[in-house]
Design a protein around this motif. Structure first.
Motif, PDB file in Angstrom:
ATOM      1  N   ASN A   9       1.892   0.205 -13.299  1.00 57.70           N
ATOM      2  CA  ASN A   9       1.595   0.263 -11.863  1.00 57.70           C
ATOM      3  C   ASN A   9       2.705  -0.400 -11.045  1.00 57.70           C
ATOM      4  O   ASN A   9       3.102   0.098  -9.990  1.00 57.70           O
ATOM      5  N   ARG A  10       3.189  -1.526 -11.533  1.00 58.33           N
ATOM      6  CA  ARG A  10       4.256  -2.247 -10.815  1.00 58.33           C
ATOM      7  C   ARG A  10       5.529  -1.413 -10.799  1.00 58.33           C
ATOM      8  O   ARG A  10       6.199  -1.294  -9.771  1.00 58.33           O
ATOM      9  N   GLU A  13       5.172   1.345  -8.370  1.00 61.99           N
ATOM     10  CA  GLU A  13       5.258   0.799  -7.013  1.00 61.99           C
ATOM     11  C   GLU A  13       6.716   0.570  -6.606  1.00 61.99           C
ATOM     12  O   GLU A  13       7.115   0.906  -5.485  1.00 61.99           O
ATOM     13  N   THR A  17       8.528   2.791  -3.628  1.00 58.41           N
ATOM     14  CA  THR A  17       9.127   2.078  -2.505  1.00 58.41           C
ATOM     15  C   THR A  17      10.617   2.381  -2.401  1.00 58.41           C
ATOM     16  O   THR A  17      11.136   2.650  -1.310  1.00 58.41           O
ATOM     17  N   VAL A  39       8.235  -4.334  -1.507  1.00 58.27           N
ATOM     18  CA  VAL A  39       7.231  -4.410  -2.570  1.00 58.27           C
ATOM     19  C   VAL A  39       6.549  -5.781  -2.566  1.00 58.27           C
ATOM     20  O   VAL A  39       5.388  -5.903  -2.935  1.00 58.27           O
TER      21      VAL A  39
END
Length: 103
Positions: A9-10, A13, A17, A39
């Motif tokens: 997920n990170r 993300e 971004t 972020v």
């Protein structure tokens, strides 16, 4: 306060971004610090997933290619389309999802 997220997920993300920043600013103008700010992560977190801005850019390009291949597979499998229509739709990128947009 530190927000803990699953690694995948990170990473997603960060990629989402970065893609937004690269498409709304010049690639050369976007810095790792810009990505970090958006972020809300530390430099160490970024470098856990990517070694450089160029590596993030490569990952975005690969993700875009993967989406294009998947869209082309769907078009190719459509029994209602004739070969020329399949080719034209594939070349135009029909069926491919739009790039990530900022909310």
């Amino acid at each position: 306060m530190r927000i803990s997220k699953k690694p995948e997920n990170r990473k997603t993300e960060i990629l989402n971004t970065a893609e937004i920043l690269f498409t709304t600013k010049e690639n050369s103008e976007t810095t790792i610090n810009d990505i970090l700010r958006e972020v809300g992560i530390a430099k160490g977190t970024f470098y856990y997933y990517f070694q450089s801005k160029e590596e993030v850019m490569d990952a975005i390009v690969l993700r875009f290619i993967d989406k294009g291949v998947e869209a082309a597979k769907v078009i190719a499998a459509d029994p209602d389309l004739k070969a020329p229509e399949k080719l034209l739709k594939s070349l135009r990128g029909k069926g491919q999802k739009k790039m990530v947009k900022r909310n």
